[in-house]
Scaffold this active site. Structure first.
Site, mmCIF file in Angstrom:
data_model
loop_
_atom_site.group_PDB
_atom_site.id
_atom_site.type_symbol
_atom_site.label_atom_id
_atom_site.label_comp_id
_atom_site.label_asym_id
_atom_site.label_seq_id
_atom_site.Cartn_x
_atom_site.Cartn_y
_atom_site.Cartn_z
ATOM 1 N N CYS A 43 0.827 -1.211 0.000
ATOM 2 C CA CYS A 43 0.000 0.000 0.000
ATOM 3 C C CYS A 43 0.861 1.261 0.000
ATOM 4 O O CYS A 43 1.731 1.434 0.857
ATOM 5 C CB CYS A 43 -0.901 0.024 1.227
ATOM 6 S SG CYS A 43 -1.672 1.633 1.467
ATOM 7 N N ILE A 44 0.601 2.123 -0.942
ATOM 8 C CA ILE A 44 1.463 3.309 -1.091
ATOM 9 C C ILE A 44 1.396 4.248 0.103
ATOM 10 O O ILE A 44 2.430 4.747 0.568
ATOM 11 C CB ILE A 44 1.150 4.063 -2.413
ATOM 12 C CG1 ILE A 44 2.165 5.180 -2.641
ATOM 13 C CG2 ILE A 44 -0.263 4.629 -2.430
ATOM 14 C CD1 ILE A 44 2.191 5.689 -4.064
#
Lengths: 100, 130, 142
Positions: free
Chosen positions: B78-79
């Site tokens: 997840c960024i």
């Protein structure tokens, strides 16, 4: 509809197992993994909660073995499964609810 | 059957990543499809290539990278969670003006939408965390 | 099967489980971030607040003294994202010495009812929540 619930905390420190059992339907399965496997030991408060619950209860054998809990210590009504059983239980139920 | 797997804890401190790895390996062995492994919260720390565990211990990040290679797994970090915790790929490092990146082989950085999409597309979503 | 199956794509019932308190750990904040992103996917979304999760919804949160961001106002935006079903378990509140009056006032505008303002929080008993959980297609835990 039925759900596989997983519990990964010791019932001697956290309430996850009790909360899970009180929210699980009779058609559901509960699988104790990681530190959750301590909930499978017979003669404890957790074992009493398990035997009073409607759901079917399982414990992950490799996590028991890792922790030195032999299968003769396991409460009646709790079935030991491996990762193969874990995957099968997940497939057999409609959804998986991890009690994190 | 299509599985999605979510890993919410980093390596070594918590068993979650090991459990997720064992589960994923077994699901693949049984002939199921694992459409995505999504790493969230401290789980993003599984995706750094800079870990150096002692030689007699398992190498969690290498294990994931190897599994991804063998089974063409889509492993998404997840960024938003990754940026907070300093996990960067080359593009992100450049974009944020950082002097290095650290993403490991087989992992890619993308948005939370990938988690929702896994929930929609998979028959079962299985989460491992604390 | 969920009731919402439609041609050209299925709508799944997504349940976000909130069982952890805010601030002590990041789980509650990052769970809310997923809910906000997930709202764009047009699924049938519900949130459950039980166990320590009910502490996420208390009003008057003030984080100035701990140097962290107060994210509780973001719950008030959920209605605008069509996230309108927040199940709060009564027993969890009672066990923690709380009542519904201790929680934020969360509302949404009902487009099917002339945009009337309605409460998003649905107080449910443990047994009622159990029935809601049994009906879900995807359960997200953090």
């Amino acid at each position: 509809m039925s759900i596989l619930h997983t519990v990964n905390k010791s019932p001697f420190q956290k309430n996850d197992l009790a909360s899970c059992l009180s929210h699980a339907s009779d058609a559901d399965a509960v699988l104790m993994i990681e530190d959750g496997v301590y909930g499978a030991i017979k003669g404890t408060k957790a074992a009493a909660q398990i035997s009073a619950a409607g759901a079917t209860v399982f414990v992950l054998g490799v996590d028991l073995a890792a922790r030195g809990i032999s299968e003769d210590k396991i409460a009646d009504g709790v079935s030991v499964v491996g990762y193969d059983g874990f995957v099968k239980l997940a497939a057999e139920h409609n959804a998986v609810n991890s009690w994190l | 059957m299509k599985f999605g797997v979510v890993v919410n804890e980093g390596p070594y401190t918590h068993q979650a990543s090991d459990s997720a790895y064992q589960f994923t390996k077994e699901a693949l062995a049984q002939g199921h499809e694992v459409i995505r492994v999504f790493f969230y919260h401290d789980g993003v720390n599984n995706g750094t290539r800079l870990t150096v565990p002692p030689g007699d211990d398992r190498h969690i990040q290498n294990n994931w990278s190897q599994l991804a290679k063998e089974h063409n797994l889509d492993m998404v970090v997840c960024i938003a969670a990754a940026q907070r915790r300093g996990i960067l790929d080359e593009n992100e490092a450049k974009r944020q003006g950082k002097d290095a990146d650290n993403i490991a082989d087989g992992f890619r950085i993308s948005g939370l939408g990938q988690l929702i999409e896994a929930g929609i597309q998979a028959d079962r979503l299985v989460t491992f965390g604390d | 099967m969920s009731e919402g199956m439609e041609e050209g794509g299925s709508i799944k019932k997504f349940m976000y489980m909130n069982r952890k308190a805010p601030y002590g750990t990041i789980y509650a904040l990052e769970a809310l971030e997923v809910v906000l992103i997930g709202a764009a996917f047009d699924q049938d979304v519900s949130l459950a607040f039980l166990d320590d999760g009910v502490f996420q919804l208390t009003k008057d949160q003030d984080t100035k003294g701990i140097g962290m961001k107060n994210f509780s106002p973001a719950f008030k935006a959920l209605g605008d994202y069509d996230v309108t079903k927040l199940y709060v378990e009564k027993e969890s509140l009672e066990e923690r010495g709380l009542t519904a009056d201790d929680l934020m006032d969360l509302v949404y505008e009902d487009e099917d009812d002339d945009w009337a303002e309605k409460p998003s929080i649905r107080l449910v008993s443990r047994d009622e929540l159990k029935a809601v959980l049994a009906d879900q297609d995807v359960i997200m835990s953090f």
